[in-house]
Design an enzyme around this catalytic site. Structure first.
Site, PDB file in Angstrom:
ATOM      1  N   ASP A  80       0.861  -1.173   0.000  1.00 45.59           N
ATOM      2  CA  ASP A  80       0.000   0.000   0.000  1.00 45.59           C
ATOM      3  C   ASP A  80       0.912   1.241   0.000  1.00 45.59           C
ATOM      4  OD1 ASP A  80      -2.136   1.707   0.054  1.00 45.59           O
ATOM      5  OD2 ASP A  80      -3.167   0.722   1.703  1.00 45.59           O
TER       6      ASP A  80
HETATM    7  C1  BGC Z   1      -4.983   3.301   0.345  1.00 49.67           C
HETATM    8  C2  BGC Z   1      -5.211   2.317  -0.768  1.00 49.67           C
HETATM    9  C3  BGC Z   1      -5.044   2.965  -2.107  1.00 49.67           C
HETATM   10  C4  BGC Z   1      -3.679   3.610  -2.177  1.00 49.67           C
HETATM   11  C5  BGC Z   1      -3.366   4.257  -3.519  1.00 49.67           C
HETATM   12  C6  BGC Z   1      -3.728   4.125   0.152  1.00 49.67           C
HETATM   13  O1  BGC Z   1      -3.685   5.175   1.027  1.00 49.67           O
HETATM   14  O2  BGC Z   1      -4.933   2.621   1.574  1.00 49.67           O
HETATM   15  O3  BGC Z   1      -6.484   1.753  -0.633  1.00 49.67           O
HETATM   16  O4  BGC Z   1      -5.225   2.036  -3.134  1.00 49.67           O
HETATM   17  O5  BGC Z   1      -3.601   4.594  -1.173  1.00 49.67           O
HETATM   18  O6  BGC Z   1      -4.077   5.399  -3.725  1.00 49.67           O
END
Ligand code: BGC
Length: 760
Positions: free
Chosen positions: A285
């Site tokens: 993530d």
């Molecule tokens: C979130 C994810 C997301 C990623 C990319 C993160 O902060 O937890 O769900 O896909 O950002 O934007």
């Protein structure tokens, strides 16, 4: 062979191999082997790097820092970039200027639609309609791919039973069985049956794993649970996505058993790859790798090495893998094989998407002009929104409204275009969303009058309102006193025949990093509701929310409550459709609505305990309960009303005993006892009365959504197999155990008919 020739040879082979799926794996693998042979260590590490692009205006990209990195082969993919123009420009740098000309992946959080926005996932799940849900993902893929995107960070399948956690809005609620079915439907919708098609995109199931079980409902917080619970409750939706062929998996921010998921070998290699047979790639993530420093798991070099060794392939934003693994390799902390494996998985995804064949496959300006935010997609979004709404209360048939007289529309969410699409709608055209005010006005035309006043701010505390309306979603805070804002609304309300109050949460009051300890409707809006009730006019509460709220007071006092979640770009029209009865509501809750935040986590599939409360009681000393609130929810899982009514009778089983491998057929008669056609979600639950591990008091094991005409009866049948009776036991083997099983069928998890059978 010169690389260019090699790539051309690959394209030819790929086309041939695609038509003969049996050969595909091996031929793609051979191509990847040859490519890996050509790659330097730095180029391999570059494939593991996923920076956020930021938004470029076409033409700017060439001179950016990211462009230089792409040219050097230090980037495997990009995300947070929108439009064919900008994406084409970046892809061009990769395939024309980098040494090996390896195309980039382009990712985005396409979560509930692209520009045509569907309801937030929690709302969508309340449709209980797998075909519909699959089609939303299909349309999202169609629009996103028309705009250059080939990879989405969706579905989010984190089970959540704690309404304080803001990201409960992004998932499908509290249930294992329903959540797993939705996970499959979404993956199928995005990926279709041919990933190389230019209108399908690769899906990324997230956040693996247990992210929704964050302690205290606080985002990013620690999770800690037994293996028994992981396997039986929290893991199945991720596994369902893997079984459906999901191309990628995102590791979660939280730790599990003291090891951050991003570097958790047991999770990534043992369970995901070896037990479940996942063959795609795992991405972290956002800054998940570097955050392990704050977890207390080592410096950037250490955590990057640990992540790779644990089975992580791609690093979102931290640049830990690309910048430190060469050193770790020298020090013997990681192996070249581990690097090759990660690189291989990412290259394979690019092959599967057809990017080596045509890196511009998803960059078609004509499609971008004609396939996004189309009238057809918006009409579909409108119908989906209406199917996600849940009618929570409707005393004295307050709803549907008639298109006549004067309708007073009040509330901070009544005229709030930027808030209609809800959280995680990054591609939405915020200002073009249909508001409730627009929707109602259009619907009544000149048959009735709609008058509007804001009535209250979102929140009595300006600082909280600011946090809840970020990312361009301001509700234009009114600087007058609460009384003055309310009085204005009361003036129009007094002259109206009916009052519609559009209140609740703002779009950014749920979603990432939007946890709340108080899940009431904010006090200033409740004060408005109280004042509106005092006018003596009928009041309809149109509830905007991204999570279950505590509606104890509202349920006692307000005659009609329609929960509309955040219904998407067309929600204003859909709300009018349902309020005026052009569409009969049929949504059913997929999360329990508690009476009080102190009851959380709360879910219907709980264990019985050794001291359960006696039926019908709400307090007994030395029983499992509270002194101050009963154990009941305000609205149970599976609950939702319609403008018609349904009755259930004749619950029957084809046999009362089955042996291993046998099946039992459950039938029930469902009748539409009202005067309108309507859809009902018939739900089947099972309880395994005695187990080698204790079993939940009820578990959903089947559902069917049926449309019935007034007076129509239908026999609904379900087949329960041994698989439905099985669970992961103490040794983590999966199987059913002999004994008695209760069967429950009804229109929600509480109001059910009951029978039982025995597995011999
Ligand atoms: C979130 C994810 C997301 C990623 C990319 C993160 O902060 O937890 O769900 O896909 O950002 O934007």
């Amino acid at each position: 062979m010169k690389l260019k020739n090699y790539l051309f040879a690959c394209f030819g082979l790929l086309i041939i191999s695609c038509s003969t799926p049996g050969n595909q794996t091996s031929s793609v693998d051979r191509k990847i082997d040859s490519l890996l042979n050509e790659m330097t260590l730095e180029e391999k590490l570059g494939q593991l790097n996923l920076p956020s692009a930021g938004q470029f205006i076409t033409g700017q990209a060439q001179n950016s820092d990211i462009a230089r990195k792409i040219e050097k082969g230090m980037v495997g993919g990009l995300f947070n970039i929108k439009s064919v123009g900008a994406i084409r420009e970046m892809q061009q740098i990769a395939v024309e200027k980098s040494r090996l000309k390896i195309p980039l992946l382009f990712g985005m959080d396409v979560i509930h639609g692209y520009e045509s926005v569907f309801p937030i996932p929690l709302g969508l799940s309340c449709s209980w309609d797998m075909e519909l849900i699959e089609k939303t993902a299909r349309v999202a893929a169609q629009e996103a791919s028309a705009d250059g995107i080939n990879w989405t960070f969706s579905p989010m399948v984190d089970l959540s039973r704690d309404a304080r956690w803001g990201r409960i809005s992004e998932g499908s609620g509290e249930d294992v069985y329903l959540g797993s079915a939705i996970a499959k439907a979404m993956v199928r919708g995005y990926q279709g049956d041919d990933l190389t098609a230019n209108n399908t995109i690769m899906s990324c199931v997230k956040h693996y794993a247990l992210y929704g079980a964050a302690e205290a409902g606080r985002d990013y917080n620690t999770t800690d649970m037994s293996k028994h619970r992981m396997y039986n409750e929290y893991f199945p939706p991720y596994k369902a996505a893997v079984d459906a062929g999901v191309g990628s998996v995102m590791a979660s921010f939280n730790e599990i058993d003291g090891v951050p998921a991003t570097a958790n070998k047991w999770l990534l290699n043992d369970v995901l790859r070896h037990e479940w047979g996942f063959s795609g790639f795992v991405v972290s993530d956002y800054t998940g790798v570097s955050e392990m420093i704050d977890h207390g798991y080592g410096d950037l070099k250490t955590v990057s090495g640990k992540a790779l060794a644990a089975g992580l392939d791609m690093d979102m934003v931290s640049e830990g893998l690309v910048n430190t693994l060469a050193q770790s390799l020298k020090e013997g902390k990681v192996t070249e094989k581990q690097i090759d494996n990660a690189c291989r998985r990412i290259l394979k995804a690019k092959f599967l998407l057809g990017l080596f064949d045509d890196p511009y496959r998803y960059c078609n300006e004509e499609r971008a002009r004609t396939e996004i935010f189309t009238a057809e997609n918006r009409a579909f979004a409108r119908s989906v929104a209406a199917q996600s709404f849940v009618l929570l209360k409707n005393d004295k048939k307050t709803l549907p409204l008639q298109k006549k007289g004067t309708i007073a529309l009040v509330g901070p969410l009544a005229d709030a275009a930027t808030n209609m699409t809800g959280t995680w709608s990054v591609a939405a055209r915020f200002s073009e969303s249909i508001t409730v005010l627009e929707g109602l006005k259009k619907a009544v035309g000149n048959q009735a009058m709609v008058v509007y006043a804001k009535g209250s701010n979102l929140h009595e505390d300006a600082a909280i309102e600011e946090r809840a309306t970020m990312f361009g979603k301001s509700l234009n805070r009114d600087s007058r006193s609460a009384q003055a804002i309310r009085d204005e609304a009361l003036r129009i309300a007094k002259s109206a025949d009916v009052i519609v109050a559009a209140v609740g949460e703002a779009a950014e009051m749920s979603g990432e990093a939007s946890s709340r300890v108080n899940i009431d409707i904010p006090q200033t809006q409740r004060d408005l509701l109280k004042a509106l009730l005092e006018t003596g006019k009928p009041v309809v509460l149109v509830l905007f929310t991204g999570r279950p709220l505590t509606l104890t007071w509202e349920n006692e006092n307000i005659p009609a409550i329609l929960n509309v979640w955040f219904g998407g770009s067309e929600a204003g029209d859909a709300i009018a459709d349902v309020l005026f009865g052009d569409v009969n509501p049929s949504g059913k809750l997929t999360t329990t609505f508690p009476q009080h935040v102190g009851q959380l986590p709360m879910y219907y599939a709980h264990k019985n305990t050794g001291r359960p409360l006696a039926e019908g009681q709400w307090f007994q000393k030395f029983r499992s309960n509270y002194l101050d609130v009963s154990n009941d929810p305000v609205y149970p899982f599976g609950y939702g009303l319609s403008y018609t009514t349904f009755s259930y009778d004749k619950l029957a089983l084809d046999k009362t005993e089955i042996s291993a491998g046998g099946t039992v057929t459950v039938s029930v008669n469902v009748t539409n006892t009202g005067s309108r056609e309507g859809a009902e979600v018939v739900q089947l639950y099972v309880r395994d009365l005695v187990g080698s591990l204790t079993r939940p008091v009820k578990e959903l094991k089947g559902f069917q959504k049926v449309m019935l005409k007034p007076g129509e009866s239908r026999t609904i049948t379900f087949t329960l197999t041994e698989n439905d009776l099985s669970f992961y036991r103490a040794d983590l083997t999966f199987g059913a155990e002999p004994g008695k099983f209760q069967v429950f069928v009804g229109g929600n998890s509480r109001d059910v008919l009951q029978t039982e059978f025995e597995l011999k």
